[in-house]
Write a protein that holds these residues in place. Structure first.
Motif, mmCIF file in Angstrom:
data_model
loop_
_atom_site.group_PDB
_atom_site.id
_atom_site.type_symbol
_atom_site.label_atom_id
_atom_site.label_comp_id
_atom_site.label_asym_id
_atom_site.label_seq_id
_atom_site.Cartn_x
_atom_site.Cartn_y
_atom_site.Cartn_z
ATOM 1 N N VAL A 1 40.626 39.423 43.477
ATOM 2 C CA VAL A 1 41.076 39.718 44.840
ATOM 3 C C VAL A 1 42.397 40.495 44.794
ATOM 4 C CG1 VAL A 1 41.812 38.700 47.031
ATOM 5 C CG2 VAL A 1 39.835 37.771 45.836
ATOM 6 N N TYR A 2 43.248 40.174 43.805
ATOM 7 C CA TYR A 2 44.446 40.996 43.603
ATOM 8 C C TYR A 2 44.049 42.433 43.284
ATOM 9 C CZ TYR A 2 47.756 37.147 43.583
ATOM 10 O OH TYR A 2 48.537 36.094 43.948
ATOM 11 N N LEU B 1 41.352 44.002 44.318
ATOM 12 C CA LEU B 1 40.947 44.648 45.570
ATOM 13 C C LEU B 1 42.168 45.039 46.392
ATOM 14 C CD1 LEU B 1 38.026 42.469 47.030
ATOM 15 C CD2 LEU B 1 37.877 44.764 46.096
ATOM 16 N N PHE B 2 43.111 44.102 46.466
ATOM 17 C CA PHE B 2 44.314 44.336 47.263
ATOM 18 C C PHE B 2 45.128 45.496 46.690
ATOM 19 C CE2 PHE B 2 48.917 43.286 47.642
ATOM 20 C CZ PHE B 2 49.051 43.583 48.983
ATOM 21 N N PHE C 1 44.116 47.866 44.900
ATOM 22 C CA PHE C 1 43.376 49.110 45.096
ATOM 23 C C PHE C 1 43.605 49.660 46.506
ATOM 24 C CE2 PHE C 1 39.391 51.332 46.247
ATOM 25 C CZ PHE C 1 39.475 52.362 45.326
#
Lengths: 282, 289
Positions: free
Chosen positions: A115-116, A118-119, A121
């Motif tokens: 999730v980090y 994705l963030f 990115f």
């Protein structure tokens, strides 16, 4: 022996067996990587660039990539983490804002690394237009490392006796002078221990760098912070799953270099901690 | 006075850092929410949450999260069943039974395990554990849920052991002395007095272990076989929430339905881990009292 004693002996035996079932695989894992990896590690492997679609040559740019990312991560996460912890320990009053900061730290520590990714990115690569770059990757890893650094710094600051602060304040020092001269110097070893530990985690992480910095194959050294780099964990992923007919030997050697790097960083943190314990005088 | 000004600047920075931590969490949530909502403007929430097919590149695409969610739940449940008893037992041994010198060695070993990068364990899963399980259990493939569960259990052990051990050690000495004084054996004291007194901390340890397992990405992506179908058992290939994001993100076009669907998966993960960590934090705070 009475029944209670017998039961105790049986129970402790079971606990010991469970502990062995934890410990033995740890030793085997390390032994397995070292045994299979060490033979393939040569001077050339550590100092040359990969050749022939990564099937030959070394992993020098990959090692450099990881080191660059770790340094970049440290530059962002250390000041931010230490300052936030100083806020929590030395400044925060028991109010809504403080509780929110604490809850955020807890929450950050639990967010899955992907999730980090994705963030990082969306925020760094796309929105701030940094592209897939060392800068974007380091920032993503830095945010991920924050909770560990904050927690370690908090503990280090809290372990400095309260009387140090009282004496300094009573002599007319300001709050910041007290922190700067009477609290921080005693907390620094603890802070460094935590920082090195969190950086060793960052060095081994793959998911956050997948979309933010990692290059599949880029056999040269980075020229600026806007370059992509290869990194050890991602490289190990690539050569063990994405490249057909890859010699296993090289994967083992890469794994060996990665755990050696991480263990060395941990060793530094252990030495710091031991040194700190010895010097502590209160 | 210049000293006052520099001091005010530093204090401002300190407060800003605290604020920034909140902002990061808020931003992570906001970005996930924004892109998830973009999906739900084109794709129904019900079909996302309850759809049993994840077919992102078929025509029309299907983004049912059930197979992925079940994949994550299966692998996590498998890992927890293995690592909780082992971890709690090892913590009991380290905290109460082991002699002082062994204690240090055991704790350092557990710390070493914590520092092994997950990618290395994934690699071992591919080259050794997967083939080993295939041969011993006679499976069609070693790349299945069980391989993932075993490796994740191994990875979660340090979290569980160290937090459990802390909880056991912080039980007041007087409890133990009182039990001994009444004639209880060491084991009776450990089992009936110390363990129950440390229960909040142990629950926190288990919760944090679950959080760690459910969020792990690379290991499951490498060893669980990457089959986005509703799993029937742990002995079949499956795919978790995390592995789906990591595996498919590189192939999507930014701004496409598929891209947004992966953010929606990220949102689900965020919510799950948020709840788990929140509960764990409450337990930890209760344990401290």
């Amino acid at each position: 022996m009475n029944a209670a004693k017998v039961r105790q002996a049986i129970a402790f035996f079971i606990l010991a067996v469970a502990t062995l079932m934890v410990v033995v695989p740890i030793l085997l894992t390390i032994f397995y990587i070292v045994k299979n990896g060490i033979g393939a590690v040569s001077w050339e492997f550590i100092t040359a660039a990969p050749r022939n679609g990564m099937k030959e040559g070394g992993i020098f740019p990959v090692i450099v990539g990881t080191i660059v990312l770790v340094i970049g991560t440290m530059l962002f996460s250390l000041p931010l983490g230490v300052l936030s912890a100083i806020y929590l320990v030395e400044y925060a009053k028991d109010n809504f804002f403080t509780r929110l900061v604490k809850l955020s730290v807890v929450n950050l520590s639990g967010i899955p690394s992907i999730v980090y990714g994705l963030f990082g990115f969306t925020l760094f690569v796309l929105l701030l237009n940094l592209g897939t770059s060392i800068l974007a990757g380091s920032l993503t890893l830095a945010i991920m490392s924050l909770p560990v650094i904050i927690t370690a710094t908090k503990e280090a600051l809290e372990s400095v006796p309260f009387s140090f602060r009282e004496i300094s304040l009573s002599l007319g020092a300001t709050r910041w002078q007290t922190i700067r001269y009477c609290v921080l110097p005693y907390a620094i070893p603890g802070i460094l221990t935590g920082a090195v530990l969190s950086l060793s985690r960052a060095a081994g992480e793959t998911a956050p760098i997948l979309f933010t910095v990692a290059a599949f194959y880029l056999p040269r050294l980075p020229r600026s912070v806007f370059d992509q780099v290869m990194a050890l964990p991602y490289h190990l992923y690539v050569i063990s799953t994405q490249v057909p007919n890859m010699p296993r030997k090289l994967s083992f050697a890469t794994g060996f270099v990665l755990i050696t790097l991480v263990f060395l960083m941990n060793l530094v943190s252990i030495i710091l901690r031991a040194h700190y314990r010895k010097k502590k005088q209160w | 006075m210049p000293r006052r000004i520099s001091e005010q600047i530093i204090e401002l920075c300190i407060k800003l850092s605290g604020l920034l931590v909140i902002i990061f969490v808020f931003l992570i949530f906001l970005f996930l929410l924004k892109d998830s909502l973009s999906l739900f403007s084109q794709y129904s929430v019900g079909e996302f949450l309850f759809g049993e097919k994840w077919l992102p590149i078929s025509e029309p695409p299907k983004f049912g999260i059930i197979p992925l969610l079940l994949g994550s739940i299966y692998v996590t449940a498998g890992a927890i069943v293995i690592c909780v008893p082992l971890g709690v037992a090892a913590a009991m041994f380290i905290a109460e039974v082991a002699p002082r010198s062994a204690k240090h060695i055991l704790k350092s070993l557990v710390e070493i395990l914590a520092s092994i990068p997950s990618i290395v364990l994934g690699f071992i899963g591919i080259v050794w554990l997967g083939p080993f399980l295939r041969n011993t259990l006679g499976l069609a493939t070693g790349m299945c849920g069980l391989t993932g569960s075993l490796l994740l259990a191994f990875m979660a052990l340090p979290t569980i052991i160290s937090i459990c051990e802390d909880a056991l050690v912080s039980v007041p000495r007087t409890y133990k002395e009182a039990a001994f004084g009444l004639g209880a054996t060491h084991w009776q004291t450990l089992w009936r007095i110390i363990l129950p007194s440390a229960s909040s901390g142990i629950i926190a340890a288990v919760m944090l272990g679950i959080g760690r397992v459910i969020g792990e990405t690379m290991v499951v992506m490498m060893v669980t076989g990457n089959a986005p179908v509703v799993p029937k058992s742990l002995l079949e290939p499956l795919r978790t929430l995390t592995a789906t994001i990591a595996g498919e993100m590189g192939e999507t076009v930014s701004g496409s339905e598929h891209y947004f669907a992966l953010f929606a998966v990220g949102m689900v993960l965020f919510i799950i881990t948020f709840i788990i960590n929140f509960v764990a934090d409450i337990c930890l705070r209760r344990a401290k009292k």
